[in-house]
Design a protein around this motif. Sequence first.
Motif, PDB file in Angstrom:
ATOM      1  N   LEU A 226       0.830  -1.202   0.000  1.00  0.00           N
ATOM      2  CA  LEU A 226       0.000   0.000   0.000  1.00  0.00           C
ATOM      3  C   LEU A 226       0.867   1.256   0.000  1.00  0.00           C
ATOM      4  CD1 LEU A 226      -2.905  -0.886   2.451  1.00  0.00           C
ATOM      5  CD2 LEU A 226      -2.972  -0.642  -0.022  1.00  0.00           C
ATOM      6  N   SER A 227       1.940   1.205   0.785  1.00  0.00           N
ATOM      7  CA  SER A 227       2.791   2.396   0.865  1.00  0.00           C
ATOM      8  C   SER A 227       3.513   2.634  -0.457  1.00  0.00           C
ATOM      9  CB  SER A 227       3.796   2.254   2.001  1.00  0.00           C
ATOM     10  OG  SER A 227       4.834   1.399   1.623  1.00  0.00           O
ATOM     11  N   ALA A 228       3.747   1.571  -1.219  1.00  0.00           N
ATOM     12  CA  ALA A 228       4.349   1.749  -2.536  1.00  0.00           C
ATOM     13  C   ALA A 228       3.382   2.510  -3.445  1.00  0.00           C
ATOM     14  CB  ALA A 228       4.693   0.388  -3.145  1.00  0.00           C
ATOM     15  N   ALA A 229       2.102   2.106  -3.388  1.00  0.00           N
ATOM     16  CA  ALA A 229       1.105   2.816  -4.171  1.00  0.00           C
ATOM     17  C   ALA A 229       1.012   4.270  -3.715  1.00  0.00           C
ATOM     18  CB  ALA A 229      -0.251   2.125  -4.032  1.00  0.00           C
ATOM     19  N   LEU A 230       1.088   4.474  -2.395  1.00  0.00           N
ATOM     20  CA  LEU A 230       1.039   5.833  -1.845  1.00  0.00           C
ATOM     21  C   LEU A 230       2.197   6.669  -2.380  1.00  0.00           C
ATOM     22  CD1 LEU A 230      -0.363   7.688   0.269  1.00  0.00           C
ATOM     23  CD2 LEU A 230       1.328   6.896   1.903  1.00  0.00           C
ATOM     24  N   ALA A 231       3.395   6.044  -2.436  1.00  0.00           N
ATOM     25  CA  ALA A 231       4.557   6.763  -2.951  1.00  0.00           C
ATOM     26  C   ALA A 231       4.305   7.205  -4.389  1.00  0.00           C
ATOM     27  CB  ALA A 231       5.795   5.867  -2.872  1.00  0.00           C
TER      28      ALA A 231
ATOM     29  N   ALA B 195      11.949   1.646   3.702  1.00  0.00           N
ATOM     30  CA  ALA B 195      12.537   1.399   5.018  1.00  0.00           C
ATOM     31  C   ALA B 195      11.801   2.223   6.067  1.00  0.00           C
ATOM     32  CB  ALA B 195      14.020   1.741   5.005  1.00  0.00           C
ATOM     33  N   GLY B 196      11.530   3.475   5.739  1.00  0.00           N
ATOM     34  CA  GLY B 196      10.803   4.337   6.662  1.00  0.00           C
ATOM     35  C   GLY B 196       9.430   3.778   6.967  1.00  0.00           C
ATOM     36  N   MET B 197       8.764   3.291   5.913  1.00  0.00           N
ATOM     37  CA  MET B 197       7.423   2.739   6.103  1.00  0.00           C
ATOM     38  C   MET B 197       7.470   1.472   6.963  1.00  0.00           C
ATOM     39  SD  MET B 197       5.033   4.475   4.871  1.00  0.00           S
ATOM     40  CE  MET B 197       5.578   6.155   4.793  1.00  0.00           C
ATOM     41  N   ALA B 198       8.534   0.664   6.775  1.00  0.00           N
ATOM     42  CA  ALA B 198       8.674  -0.554   7.586  1.00  0.00           C
ATOM     43  C   ALA B 198       8.826  -0.182   9.057  1.00  0.00           C
ATOM     44  CB  ALA B 198       9.868  -1.368   7.114  1.00  0.00           C
ATOM     45  N   VAL B 199       9.639   0.837   9.323  1.00  0.00           N
ATOM     46  CA  VAL B 199       9.830   1.283  10.707  1.00  0.00           C
ATOM     47  C   VAL B 199       8.505   1.784  11.274  1.00  0.00           C
ATOM     48  CG1 VAL B 199      10.948   3.014  12.147  1.00  0.00           C
ATOM     49  CG2 VAL B 199      12.262   1.803  10.410  1.00  0.00           C
ATOM     50  N   LEU B 200       7.762   2.530  10.448  1.00  0.00           N
ATOM     51  CA  LEU B 200       6.465   3.044  10.885  1.00  0.00           C
ATOM     52  C   LEU B 200       5.529   1.895  11.251  1.00  0.00           C
ATOM     53  CD1 LEU B 200       4.834   5.745  11.067  1.00  0.00           C
ATOM     54  CD2 LEU B 200       3.861   5.120   8.845  1.00  0.00           C
ATOM     55  N   ALA B 201       5.515   0.850  10.404  1.00  0.00           N
ATOM     56  CA  ALA B 201       4.644  -0.298  10.658  1.00  0.00           C
ATOM     57  C   ALA B 201       5.046  -0.988  11.957  1.00  0.00           C
ATOM     58  CB  ALA B 201       4.720  -1.283   9.496  1.00  0.00           C
TER      59      ALA B 201
ATOM     60  N   GLY C  20      14.551   3.400  -8.309  1.00  0.00           N
ATOM     61  CA  GLY C  20      15.138   2.282  -7.595  1.00  0.00           C
ATOM     62  C   GLY C  20      15.970   2.717  -6.406  1.00  0.00           C
ATOM     63  N   LEU C  21      16.542   3.922  -6.492  1.00  0.00           N
ATOM     64  CA  LEU C  21      17.376   4.397  -5.377  1.00  0.00           C
ATOM     65  C   LEU C  21      16.564   5.115  -4.317  1.00  0.00           C
ATOM     66  CD1 LEU C  21      20.799   5.579  -6.764  1.00  0.00           C
ATOM     67  CD2 LEU C  21      20.169   3.469  -5.611  1.00  0.00           C
ATOM     68  N   TRP C  22      15.730   6.098  -4.726  1.00  0.00           N
ATOM     69  CA  TRP C  22      15.054   6.886  -3.679  1.00  0.00           C
ATOM     70  C   TRP C  22      13.866   6.157  -3.069  1.00  0.00           C
ATOM     71  CZ3 TRP C  22      10.091   7.759  -5.029  1.00  0.00           C
ATOM     72  CH2 TRP C  22       9.753   7.986  -6.376  1.00  0.00           C
ATOM     73  N   PHE C  23      13.435   5.068  -3.706  1.00  0.00           N
ATOM     74  CA  PHE C  23      12.293   4.345  -3.187  1.00  0.00           C
ATOM     75  C   PHE C  23      12.676   3.482  -1.973  1.00  0.00           C
ATOM     76  CE2 PHE C  23       9.014   0.889  -3.756  1.00  0.00           C
ATOM     77  CZ  PHE C  23       7.967   1.674  -3.318  1.00  0.00           C
ATOM     78  N   VAL C  24      13.949   3.073  -1.926  1.00  0.00           N
ATOM     79  CA  VAL C  24      14.384   2.189  -0.835  1.00  0.00           C
ATOM     80  C   VAL C  24      14.278   2.864   0.541  1.00  0.00           C
ATOM     81  CG1 VAL C  24      16.332   0.907   0.085  1.00  0.00           C
ATOM     82  CG2 VAL C  24      15.811   0.787  -2.339  1.00  0.00           C
ATOM     83  N   PRO C  25      14.800   4.104   0.704  1.00  0.00           N
ATOM     84  CA  PRO C  25      14.624   4.767   2.008  1.00  0.00           C
ATOM     85  C   PRO C  25      13.149   4.932   2.376  1.00  0.00           C
ATOM     86  CG  PRO C  25      16.167   5.970   0.640  1.00  0.00           C
ATOM     87  CD  PRO C  25      15.613   4.894  -0.215  1.00  0.00           C
ATOM     88  N   TRP C  26      12.316   5.216   1.383  1.00  0.00           N
ATOM     89  CA  TRP C  26      10.872   5.350   1.637  1.00  0.00           C
ATOM     90  C   TRP C  26      10.315   4.056   2.228  1.00  0.00           C
ATOM     91  CZ3 TRP C  26       6.656   8.478   1.700  1.00  0.00           C
ATOM     92  CH2 TRP C  26       5.400   7.892   1.554  1.00  0.00           C
TER      93      TRP C  26
END
Lengths: 322, 372
Positions: free
Chosen positions: B146-151, B180-186, B172-178
Amino acid sequence: MKRYPIRRLKKHRRVLSITGWLMAGWLLMAGNLAWGQPASVSGTLGAVGSDTMAGLVLRWGEALKARFPDINLQFQASGSASAPTALVAGTTRLGPMSRPMTETERQQFIVRYGYPPLELRVARDALVVVVHRHNPIDTLTLQQVDAIFSTSLACGAPQAIRRWSTLTSTTDWPYGRIALHGRNLASGTHGLFQARALCDGGFRLDISEHPGSSAVVAAVGESFNAMGYAGYNHLTPMVRALRLVDEHGDAVAPDERSIQQGNYPLSRDLYLYVNLPPNESLPSVEQAFLALIFSEEGQQIVRAAGFVPLPKHLRDAQRQHP
Amino acid sequence: MTPPRLPFSRQPLRHVQDRLATGLITAGGIGVLLAILAISVFLIWETLPLLAIGDTFSLAKLSPLAWGTLKAALAAMLFATPIALGAAMYSALFMSARLRSRLKPTLELMEAVPGVVIGFIAGLLLAPWVERHLASTLMMIIWLPLSAALAGYLWYRTAASVRQRLPLSWAGLWFVPWLAGMAVLAMWLAPIIEQHWLGGDLRRLLDQRYGLDYATRNALIVGIAMGFAVIPSIYSLAEDALADVPPTLMEGAQALGASRWQALWKVALPTAGPGVFSAVMIGAGRAVGETMIVLMASGNTALFSASPFEGLRSLSASIAIELPEASPGGMTYHLLILAALALFIFTFMVNTLAEIVRQHLRRRYQRLGSTL
């Protein structure tokens, strides 16, 4: 330690002459009394059998090699079932087994050689029922163990036990179903637990099967609501072994004393089968090996390998055998 | 006009080498074919005693194992296919060439990670962790896609100046930190949600309300671990198929006014469809045959259950565990050989199908290339 004096004496044999011979003879006799074999031993020591006992047999072999460096060791640990086959085929004279031979295996041996194999008990072991180290449960009856692990209830339990709430009075924790862990079908541990704890009944299907006792113990140590069975020598601080109620109604903990005396309900013997024709004696290497096993040092090795030494009377009785 | 054939001794060395090499390669090929044939003959020969008895016992013993194999493969494919195909589409059609030249070999290198290592990590680290953090894991499985779609939505809505800083071809590069951030949020949110809405303990809720049992080693763990192992092969083959779509086709579509997204869905995917399909089939073949990951991560319980939280036992893992101690000629031995035969037929069929489809595709590309 025992052979150096002999060598030195042999070197100065001409000088010491008669005194030397006498002393050498005396030392040999002393060696015979303590060890039951001539003081200089060489040759190949081969054994095929149990993988449970692999570490133990190897330690014994290394202790023997430390004493007699000319010995070659050849051990093959491919399961208890491989020992009778190798004995009958004549590829080895020593077959370590973690269970007694079945009647068919014994008959095959007798048909081939005309005499039964010599059966020696070399150490004691036990199966333990383990739970997570923080689990409040302490004791189980054998019927309860059967009700937990089997579908057949062959030991006479009224109904199967699936949930922790049936076992413990604490409703808080552990909760839910009991997650079961055990060994795979082909292992001797699996067979022994089936025979002794389940009264030859059938295992539940949802027991996680692991390829080794260490894996069972590790899995139980990680999981709060797990229970499993494993060999005594695989216990770790992550798990706690439960006390089991024996036929007298006493709860017996699986410690060295109760296993040695055979009070613990799931204790078992570890065997060594020897191809020894009647009225013949073994080659010196094997004689030395057997003497080592039943010596004090050999039984200390048993303890170091995680098993339990034999009670003294059994040890003394068998020492006479070979 | 062919030159007259010289006697063997007079031929130039190059020709002799050529013929020698051809002969060796042919012999090697025939040897491999014979070996495969010999394996199948051996397996059939060894199962004949069982088939001769013709009992239903062996069938009853094998069916939970066959189900376990399929369940494990299905779980792995559910995890791996969306990720691998998404990655393949993106890297074949959108990614900048520089990033692609570095990322693709790296992903393909993942294929070299031995199954034992993945199984070890899954069984000893992942499984206990997921058991302790079940709510967080489930939350991540739902939340990360879902967060990928949000991005994507946020990127679409941002100002053009920001969009130029974060170009799609370098996503491919800037999506990875996003992510990771979402994983931490979850991870941070999951215990709070569990506390307020799920009665404090998700596992107890599952047990009491739905009667769902949770085993430490289960289909979920197997799916994640084996999915990880299967992703590189699916990605690599699907990416090749998509990247080989004749560029003239894509350019033509875009010249006629199609967006890149439309060109992907209407042109590239239908053209490369068989190749993508065969990539998925090859992945499935590997998932069915994989042994060590299932052995170490599944608990090996021969159950007929569809629950993702319960264990399973696959054909290959059974063979690996039981065969060393099954005495040759015994009942268990013949059963295991039968299991091996089933496994052999299954993977053989899947792989053959995938290969046939791929040959089809290759011919289609050649036709397209010649007509354009």
